[in-house]
Design a protein around this motif. Structure first.
Motif, PDB file in Angstrom:
ATOM      1  N   MET A   1      46.398  50.146  47.846  1.00  0.00           N
ATOM      2  CA  MET A   1      46.245  49.168  48.915  1.00  0.00           C
ATOM      3  C   MET A   1      45.709  47.854  48.369  1.00  0.00           C
ATOM      4  O   MET A   1      45.968  46.776  48.876  1.00  0.00           O
ATOM      5  N   ILE A   2      44.911  47.947  47.303  1.00  0.00           N
ATOM      6  CA  ILE A   2      44.414  46.716  46.675  1.00  0.00           C
ATOM      7  C   ILE A   2      45.356  46.367  45.531  1.00  0.00           C
ATOM      8  O   ILE A   2      45.574  47.178  44.640  1.00  0.00           O
ATOM      9  N   ASP A   3      45.903  45.173  45.538  1.00  0.00           N
ATOM     10  CA  ASP A   3      46.906  44.840  44.539  1.00  0.00           C
ATOM     11  C   ASP A   3      46.279  44.483  43.187  1.00  0.00           C
ATOM     12  O   ASP A   3      45.066  44.324  43.067  1.00  0.00           O
ATOM     13  N   GLU A   5      46.306  41.903  41.282  1.00  0.00           N
ATOM     14  CA  GLU A   5      45.641  40.620  41.072  1.00  0.00           C
ATOM     15  C   GLU A   5      44.237  40.631  41.660  1.00  0.00           C
ATOM     16  O   GLU A   5      43.288  40.152  41.047  1.00  0.00           O
ATOM     17  N   THR A   6      44.107  41.212  42.845  1.00  0.00           N
ATOM     18  CA  THR A   6      42.784  41.317  43.455  1.00  0.00           C
ATOM     19  C   THR A   6      41.872  42.151  42.561  1.00  0.00           C
ATOM     20  O   THR A   6      40.716  41.823  42.336  1.00  0.00           O
ATOM     21  N   ILE A   9      40.758  40.087  39.720  1.00  0.00           N
ATOM     22  CA  ILE A   9      39.711  39.145  40.123  1.00  0.00           C
ATOM     23  C   ILE A   9      38.384  39.889  40.247  1.00  0.00           C
ATOM     24  O   ILE A   9      37.343  39.427  39.811  1.00  0.00           O
ATOM     25  N   PHE A  10      38.457  41.085  40.825  1.00  0.00           N
ATOM     26  CA  PHE A  10      37.268  41.901  40.972  1.00  0.00           C
ATOM     27  C   PHE A  10      36.668  42.241  39.604  1.00  0.00           C
ATOM     28  O   PHE A  10      35.472  42.145  39.382  1.00  0.00           O
ATOM     29  N   GLU A  13      35.044  39.286  38.083  1.00  0.00           N
ATOM     30  CA  GLU A  13      33.815  38.935  38.789  1.00  0.00           C
ATOM     31  C   GLU A  13      32.689  39.896  38.413  1.00  0.00           C
ATOM     32  O   GLU A  13      31.579  39.475  38.115  1.00  0.00           O
ATOM     33  N   THR A  51      30.435  44.015  46.582  1.00  0.00           N
ATOM     34  CA  THR A  51      31.841  44.014  46.194  1.00  0.00           C
ATOM     35  C   THR A  51      32.253  45.386  45.688  1.00  0.00           C
ATOM     36  O   THR A  51      33.353  45.848  45.958  1.00  0.00           O
ATOM     37  N   MET A  54      33.264  47.693  48.313  1.00  0.00           N
ATOM     38  CA  MET A  54      34.536  47.328  48.935  1.00  0.00           C
ATOM     39  C   MET A  54      35.722  47.740  48.093  1.00  0.00           C
ATOM     40  O   MET A  54      36.824  47.892  48.586  1.00  0.00           O
ATOM     41  N   PHE A  55      35.471  47.882  46.816  1.00  0.00           N
ATOM     42  CA  PHE A  55      36.577  48.266  45.954  1.00  0.00           C
ATOM     43  C   PHE A  55      36.540  49.760  45.657  1.00  0.00           C
ATOM     44  O   PHE A  55      37.062  50.222  44.664  1.00  0.00           O
ATOM     45  N   ARG A 268      43.101  55.404  46.022  1.00  0.00           N
ATOM     46  CA  ARG A 268      42.479  54.161  45.598  1.00  0.00           C
ATOM     47  C   ARG A 268      42.041  54.279  44.147  1.00  0.00           C
ATOM     48  O   ARG A 268      42.203  53.395  43.353  1.00  0.00           O
TER      49      ARG A 268
ATOM     50  N   SER B  13      36.830  37.484  44.971  1.00  0.00           N
ATOM     51  CA  SER B  13      37.395  38.825  45.142  1.00  0.00           C
ATOM     52  C   SER B  13      37.220  39.309  46.576  1.00  0.00           C
ATOM     53  O   SER B  13      38.105  39.937  47.138  1.00  0.00           O
ATOM     54  N   ARG B  16      39.686  37.319  48.725  1.00  0.00           N
ATOM     55  CA  ARG B  16      41.056  37.763  48.533  1.00  0.00           C
ATOM     56  C   ARG B  16      41.298  39.125  49.168  1.00  0.00           C
ATOM     57  O   ARG B  16      42.327  39.388  49.774  1.00  0.00           O
ATOM     58  N   MET B  17      40.286  39.958  48.995  1.00  0.00           N
ATOM     59  CA  MET B  17      40.419  41.306  49.523  1.00  0.00           C
ATOM     60  C   MET B  17      40.482  41.277  51.054  1.00  0.00           C
ATOM     61  O   MET B  17      41.299  41.967  51.666  1.00  0.00           O
ATOM     62  N   MET B  20      43.864  39.788  52.038  1.00  0.00           N
ATOM     63  CA  MET B  20      44.977  40.687  51.819  1.00  0.00           C
ATOM     64  C   MET B  20      45.004  41.799  52.871  1.00  0.00           C
ATOM     65  O   MET B  20      46.043  42.139  53.415  1.00  0.00           O
ATOM     66  N   GLN B  24      48.074  42.178  55.544  1.00  0.00           N
ATOM     67  CA  GLN B  24      48.889  43.388  55.622  1.00  0.00           C
ATOM     68  C   GLN B  24      49.026  43.864  57.061  1.00  0.00           C
ATOM     69  O   GLN B  24      49.988  44.517  57.421  1.00  0.00           O
ATOM     70  N   PHE B 107      31.367  47.070  52.631  1.00  0.00           N
ATOM     71  CA  PHE B 107      32.222  47.630  53.662  1.00  0.00           C
ATOM     72  C   PHE B 107      33.564  47.957  53.027  1.00  0.00           C
ATOM     73  O   PHE B 107      33.913  47.454  51.977  1.00  0.00           O
ATOM     74  N   GLU B 108      34.280  48.824  53.659  1.00  0.00           N
ATOM     75  CA  GLU B 108      35.585  49.169  53.131  1.00  0.00           C
ATOM     76  C   GLU B 108      36.642  48.496  53.985  1.00  0.00           C
ATOM     77  O   GLU B 108      36.364  48.017  55.085  1.00  0.00           O
TER      78      GLU B 108
END
Lengths: 663, 121
Positions: A1-3, A5-6, A9-10, A13, A51, A54-55, A268, B13, B16-17, B20, B24, B107-108
């Motif tokens: 779901m997270i591409d 490029e993201t 960037i992550f 960062e 972050t 979130m990832f 993921r 990030s 962007r997240m 995105m 979607q 958060f997700e």
């Protein structure tokens, strides 16, 4: 779901964040009272936590939460920065790095470190206390027959963009068709006082017991504090509608949802591994080879086109030239990495070494921005770790000895990187006790490495340190005895076409210098003519070009010393050294090149100009011709040898001479 | 017509997240890098929702909310406050400044979508 490029960037960062975090922690070790650094650590952890979660790095976020709490305690004055805190924090930092890199360290490690963090910030600091409320127990949910929810929204709810109808819809969605909603209008003011933009209505909603408490509370996630809200379960003991069937229907659904969540989570994870963009060094080499061929072909094309003198053709050729150059630069840039990409781990190593040896020293890094080919940098890490360990373990004395010797109690170890002509010099310098040439000599004789009557220069004696078999068990300590040996340092560096130089003064310290070529497959070269032959020297090493003074034109010995610009400079006559035939030039030149910190002059006939030099390795048959670092193919198809100036100087015995002069 | 959402966050990030995730789901997303830029953007047109971070250079999230709510055009535009700060008083400050709600980092994506759908859906 997270591409990809993201994800990239992550990655960038977080990389910057963990570096900043480590720097701040290490700096804090030196100046524990620096409130700004504490805030820095706290902020970095904060962002990493945010972050990271979130990832999909849930474990990371959960761990950082406690890590962060420790620094929150410091920030709020409930704890202080102690060496213990830093030590534990660095371990915690390691765990963060491991988790970010997708490793799976044992889970107990988290708890261990959490309690260690709590312990070192003990007192009334809320370090280990979890702020998050525990999740409601699922087993208990089953016993609930129904939920009675009453709420009244804040008056400005609609003004700030809230939508009460959407909330009710959501509650009905959670509770299903059996949900009952009733408006509570007793809070309504008289019509005359009513502001239609404000909320005054309350509601009572009865939801079936199958609805989850957290789902219901989620509807009010933002407003719990500003509104009147109560959610009461109606338990089974009380006579209520039988809901057994309903529960059974709901349970599998919930389980399925749970399974889907897990699947999504592992997806993921899989995704994370996939999107890591790593290109094998081989492919980069491949591209570099092709670019090299392109540059050669382009040189040939330029050569032919200039002979034809067609201006249309020349225009195209110039365009191709520009493109080829651009491509070359981009390709090389892909491979270049600043030394700073590995210095972080040395900071850390220095810190650990200080702890283990009990030796107090400053670790200074200079020239971090110096760039080297990535593969070279990676291979350098181990040798440098070894040299650094040696410097601290064997080089530095303890404080008492230092004071007795009239030195500052605190030692200094400097790691520096800099360009020197076409080379990069990376050195580790300590101000410790230095190396004893007599001792080394004696030991080398004992080990049978040299004969008793061997005549060796100072640098040759120091070089014995790197001979296999020199190091012995007596020397091995907990620190330096591990990892690679000094002989491996030498072989690694030589494998990279580099060399190791050791300088040391007894009582004053030692410097280990790794001299590495930029090892780029293409260099900017200066093409020189000597008789019928052409040679290339790396342009970066060239410091200047001067006319040959009359006195130089006369002699014919391979090397000589002349005074140039009020300095004595060793001159190497390439014609004599390489035994070139062919006509001389009326106005011969001296090319000044820098090597090993000194300047030497190369006497040549003519300067042809700068040239894109694609380095072709000489065949193994010629590997003993170490004064040439390779060959290049010229536009007309001829071959020019690339002069390795440092080796040339050494081959003529000028390096020791220089050192003696300097000494 | 798809809903337009403004995201203000200095972390590329996160920005962007968020963008995105929302794109979607068919939302239109505009990005701003800090409070000041966010304010300018928010005033330039009417968004269906604004999401703002707290810790940013130039103007913090709370400062942004205060400034934006001073502008009459913000009436009825929901603002969601995004922050890693776990301190409750920041939440309250954001709320009294005029935020509709907040999302606590971490958060997700699912959580973000749930909130956004809840607010503008």
């Amino acid at each position: 779901m997270i591409d990809a490029e993201t994800q990239e960037i992550f990655r960038q960062e977080t990389e910057a964040l963990i570096e900043s975090l480590q720097d701040a922690l290490l700096a804090l070790n030196k100046t524990p009272d620096d409130a700004e650094l504490v805030t820095q650590v706290f902020r970095d952890l904060h962002t990493l936590k945010g972050t990271g979660a979130m990832f999909g790095y849930a474990r990371l976020a959960e761990f950082i939460h406690d890590f962060e709490a420790a620094f929150e305690a410091v920030r709020s004055g409930n704890a202080t920065v102690t060496p213990d805190l830093i030590a534990v924090s660095l371990k915690a930092y390691d765990l963060i790095v491991a988790l970010l890199e997708g490793e799976e360290p044992p889970v107990e490690r988290d708890a261990e470190l959490k309690s260690a963090l709590a312990a070192v910030t003990a007192g009334d600091a809320p370090a280990a206390a979890s702020i998050d409320a525990p999740e409601p127990d699922v087993a208990e949910d089953g016993e609930v027959e129904a939920w009675i929810l009453t709420f009244k929204l804040p008056p400005d709810f609609m003004e700030i963009g809230g939508n009460p109808i959407a909330m009710l819809d959501e509650l009905i969605e959670i509770g299903g068709a059996d949900t009952k909603v009733r408006a509570l209008t007793d809070g309504l003011p008289a019509l005359a006082d009513l502001n239609p933009a404000e909320m005054h209505t309350g509601w009572e909603v009865i939801l079936p017991g199958g609805a989850s408490e957290s789902d219901i509370m989620d509807v009010f996630m933002f407003h719990e504090d500003q509104m009147e809200l109560s959610l009461k379960p109606v338990r089974k003991e009380k006579p209520a509608v039988q809901q057994d069937l309903r529960e059974e229907e709901l349970q599998p659904g919930a389980q399925q949802q749970e399974a889907e969540k897990k699947a999504a989570a592992s997806d993921r994870k899989g995704g994370t591994a996939k999107v890591q963009m790593r290109v094998s060094a081989e492919r980069l080499d491949d591209i570099m080879d092709r670019v090299g061929e392109l540059v050669i072909a382009e040189a040939r094309l330029t050569d032919l086109a200039s002979k034809l003198g067609n201006s249309d053709l020349m225009e195209v050729v110039e365009n191709i030239q520009r493109l080829a150059l651009g491509l070359r630069d981009t390709t090389m840039a892909i491979r270049l990495t600043p030394v700073s990409s590995i210095t972080g781990r040395f900071q850390r190593l220095a810190h650990d070494l200080a702890g283990k040896t009990g030796k107090d020293f400053d670790f200074v890094i200079e020239g971090e921005e110096t760039e080297l080919d990535k593969t070279v940098i990676e291979k350098l890490s181990d040798p440098l770790v070894h040299i650094l360990r040696n410097a601290v373990d064997h080089g530095l004395e303890d404080s008492d000895t230092r004071i007795a010797a009239g030195k500052p109690a605190r030692g200094t170890v400097t790691l520096s990187a800099r360009y020197s002509g076409a080379d990069v010099l990376i050195s580790v310098k300590d101000d410790g006790k230095g190396l004893d040439p007599d001792f080394i000599r004696g030991r080398a004789i004992d080990r049978g490495l040299i004969g008793e009557d061997a005549v060796l220069s100072r640098s040759e004696i120091f070089a014995l340190l790197m001979e296999p078999g020199f190091s012995t068990a007596e020397q091995i300590t907990d620190l330096s005895g591990r990892g690679v040996g000094t002989d491996v340092v030498k072989s690694t560096v030589e494998g990279l076409r580099g060399s190791v130089e050791i300088e040391s003064e007894l009582g004053a310290g030692s410097t280990f210098t790794l001299r590495l070529p930029l090892t780029l497959a293409i260099i900017e070269g200066l093409l020189l003519q000597v008789g019928d032959e052409r040679f290339t020297v790396p342009l970066a090493a060239v410091g200047g070009i001067v006319e040959q003074p009359e006195e130089l034109k006369k002699g014919s010995e391979p090397t000589t010393v002349i005074e140039l610009r009020e300095e004595l400079i060793s001159i190497l006559r390439l014609r004599e050294i390489f035994e070139c035939d062919g006509p001389t030039n009326e106005h011969p030149k001296v090319v000044l090149v820098e090597t090993g910190g000194t300047q030497v002059g190369l006497a040549v006939d003519r300067i042809i100009g700068s040239y894109q030099t694609v380095i072709k390795q000489l065949s193994p048959m010629h590997s003993r011709l170490n004064v040439f670092s390779g060959a290049t193919i010229l536009g007309d198809g001829d071959v020019a040898l690339i002069v390795d100036v440092a080796q040339l100087v050494r081959s003529q015995g000028l390096d020791n001479q220089n050192k003696e002069q300097a000494a | 017509m798809s809903k337009e959402i403004l995201i203000i966050d200095d972390s590329p990030s996160v920005r962007r997240m968020v963008a995105m995730t929302l794109q979607q789901e068919g939302f239109e997303v505009t990005q701003a890098e800090d409070g000041a830029q966010g304010l300018e953007t928010a005033k330039s047109k009417r968004f269906d929702m604004v999401i703002t971070d707290q810790n940013m250079p130039n103007m913090t999230g709370i400062e942004f909310i205060q400034a934006y709510r001073n502008d009459p055009s913000s009436s009825g535009v929901p603002i969601i406050f995004l922050s890693t700060e776990s301190e409750g008083n920041l939440k309250d400050q954001a709320r009294s400044a005029g935020a509709l709600g907040w999302i606590m980092k971490p958060f997700e994506q699912a959580k973000l979508l749930a909130v956004v759908n809840k607010v503008v859906g």
